[in-house]
Write a protein that holds these residues in place. Structure first.
Motif, PDB file in Angstrom:
ATOM      1  N   VAL A 418       0.894  -1.174   0.000  1.00 14.34           N
ATOM      2  CA  VAL A 418       0.000   0.000   0.000  1.00 14.34           C
ATOM      3  C   VAL A 418       0.924   1.214   0.000  1.00 14.34           C
ATOM      4  CG1 VAL A 418      -1.830   1.228   1.208  1.00 14.34           C
ATOM      5  CG2 VAL A 418      -1.698  -1.283   1.302  1.00 14.34           C
ATOM      6  N   PHE A 419       1.019   1.891  -1.124  1.00 21.04           N
ATOM      7  CA  PHE A 419       1.956   3.018  -1.245  1.00 21.04           C
ATOM      8  C   PHE A 419       1.361   4.272  -0.625  1.00 21.04           C
ATOM      9  CE2 PHE A 419       2.860   0.176  -4.879  1.00 21.04           C
ATOM     10  CZ  PHE A 419       4.179  -0.138  -4.573  1.00 21.04           C
ATOM     11  N   ASP A 420       2.238   5.068   0.013  1.00 22.94           N
ATOM     12  CA  ASP A 420       1.753   6.344   0.604  1.00 22.94           C
ATOM     13  C   ASP A 420       1.459   7.345  -0.507  1.00 22.94           C
ATOM     14  OD1 ASP A 420       2.052   5.325   3.078  1.00 22.94           O
ATOM     15  OD2 ASP A 420       4.125   6.019   3.293  1.00 22.94           O
TER      16      ASP A 420
END
Ligand SMILES: Cc1ncc(COP(=O)(O)O)c(C=O)c1O
Length: 420
Positions: A418-420
């Motif tokens: 889950v990329f910021d």
């Protein structure tokens, strides 16, 4: 004799079972193994070394399908393993831990712990550093580790450079020069956490000439007799694997000359003997079946593009290995040379080069013979190609040992952060 022969209509079979039928049932590409051939090879090897009462440990690295191991276990096979994963396979297939020998230069503390916890028959140590690690793990567990030393006798096996293991320039074994092996053996003899089991040697694979075996075994005997003369107990000599097969003929291997050599050298030596054949048991009892996708006429070459590739069988490109490639349909006259290639985006992706082949068209089926060893075990999912399934034919029945992998199963192993 070969496990692969043609029926009355000239169609290729495995022990009389239609290969077309297996492809129709299990898909393509597909590995197929002959149960009768595996049993025949194993019992022939056992018979050849019977005069020296050798225990035969099948080298799982050649073919570690559980069904294959279980079949060989029924014939009395122990296992030669090189990883904790192969230990798990040997045990799952019903081989007693005491009949397992653990080879390899890089056993971790966790590997050693797993082996000792299982009650393994023998660890073949390959360095003083590894001996120290085994001793420490055994001490911590409160057990005594059965250890043999694998010696490097500096013999050129005369085989492909990538499968040659017996020279000083190779990473394997403990040098017999400067009495390194002898002094290390004396130290394991004195170690309360180690039970010395003897010595091991393995100089390489696909060795078709007996002379390197003779040189290596003579050197091994020399070291072993020296240890004995100095009062040390050397119960067992592990003579490794390496016996070669005829990849041109893809037929049963005759072990009688090898058996005669070890009998001559060891019959009255007083050492218990162990063997670790892999390729010689499995290679010629397996084939990779594949279907033609396209036939492409290049400017000066015919390319037969099939649905098996280097991810299924890497031996041709990795070792320049030759595998016979034949049609399942009745043989026809050749119309000229062709390269049999896979769909992988590498020029090195081929199963055979410059082969005399008949007219071929999409949908035709081919068998890449002698693929039972170092075939499926070396498969990868390169190009996200799911590795082929594996089928064992035994007593006229086809057993699916492992289905072909699916895209879903390959992708399911991964996560997307889950990329910021
Ligand atoms: C230690 C050891 N034993 C046995 C074998 C099996 O060799 P082969 O398949 O040539 O019999 C190998 C393979 O390289 C090995 O490294």
């Amino acid at each position: 004799m070969s496990a692969f022969y043609r029926d009355a209509h000239n169609h290729l079979t495995i022990d009389g079972v239609s290969l077309d039928g297996l492809m129709a049932e299990f898909g393509s590409p597909l590995y197929v193994y002959s149960g009768a051939g595996l049993e025949r090879a194993f019992t022939a090897f056992q018979a050849a070394v019977a005069p020296v009462s050798g225990k035969v440990h099948f080298a799982l690295k050649a073919n570690s399908a559980l069904g294959v191991i279980a079949l060989l276990a029924r014939c009395g096979a122990g296992a030669d393993i090189v990883s904790a994963g192969e230990l798990a396979r040997a045990l799952a297939a019903g081989i007693a831990a005491g009949d397992v020998v653990f080879s390899g230069v890089g056993k971790t503390a966790a590997d050693i712990r797993a082996a000792l916890a299982a009650g393994i028959g023998q660890l073949n140590a390959e360095s003083a550093e590894e001996v120290a690690q085994i001793s420490a793990v055994a001490a911590a567990m409160g057990v005594v580790a059965p250890v043999a030393l694998r010696v490097n006798v500096d013999v050129d096996a005369g085989t492909h450079a990538k499968i040659s293991t017996g020279q000083r320039s190779n990473k394997f074994g403990i040098s017999t020069d400067q009495r390194e092996a002898a002094s290390l053996y004396a130290s394991i003899d004195a170690d309360p956490h180690i039970k010395p089991m003897g010595l091991a040697v393995h100089i390489g694979s696909q060795i078709c000439d007996l002379a390197p075996f003779e040189r290596a075994y003579a050197a091994l005997l020399d070291v072993a007799n020296g240890l004995r003369a100095s009062g040390l107990d050397v119960p067992c000599l592990d003579l490794g694997g390496g016996v070669g097969v005829d990849y041109q003929q893809a037929s049963d291997t005759d072990f009688s000359a090898y058996g005669a050599l070890v009998t001559r050298l060891f019959k009255d030596s007083g050492f218990a003997l162990g063997f670790e054949p892999g390729r010689a048991i499995a290679a010629n009892n397996g084939a990779l079946l594949t279907e033609v996708i396209y036939v492409k006429q290049g400017d000066n070459k015919r390319f037969v593009i099939v649905d098996a590739a280097m991810n299924d069988l890497i031996r041709p490109t990795l070792y320049d290995a030759y595998h016979p490639i034949v049609t399942l349909a009745p043989p026809q006259n050749t119309i000229g040379k062709a390269d049999i290639v896979g769909p992988v985006c590498e020029t090195g992706d081929y199963l055979g080069l410059d082969r005399d082949m008949p007219t071929l068209a999409a949908g035709d089926k081919l068998a890449v013979l002698s693929a039972g060893a170092y075939g499926a075990v070396m498969a990868s999912s390169y190009n996200t190609r799911p590795p082929a399934g594996e089928v064992l034919v035994h007593d006229g029945k086809a057993h699916l040992l492992r289905p072909a992998r699916s895209f879903d199963s390959l992708l399911a192993e991964e996560t997307i952060p889950v990329f910021d």
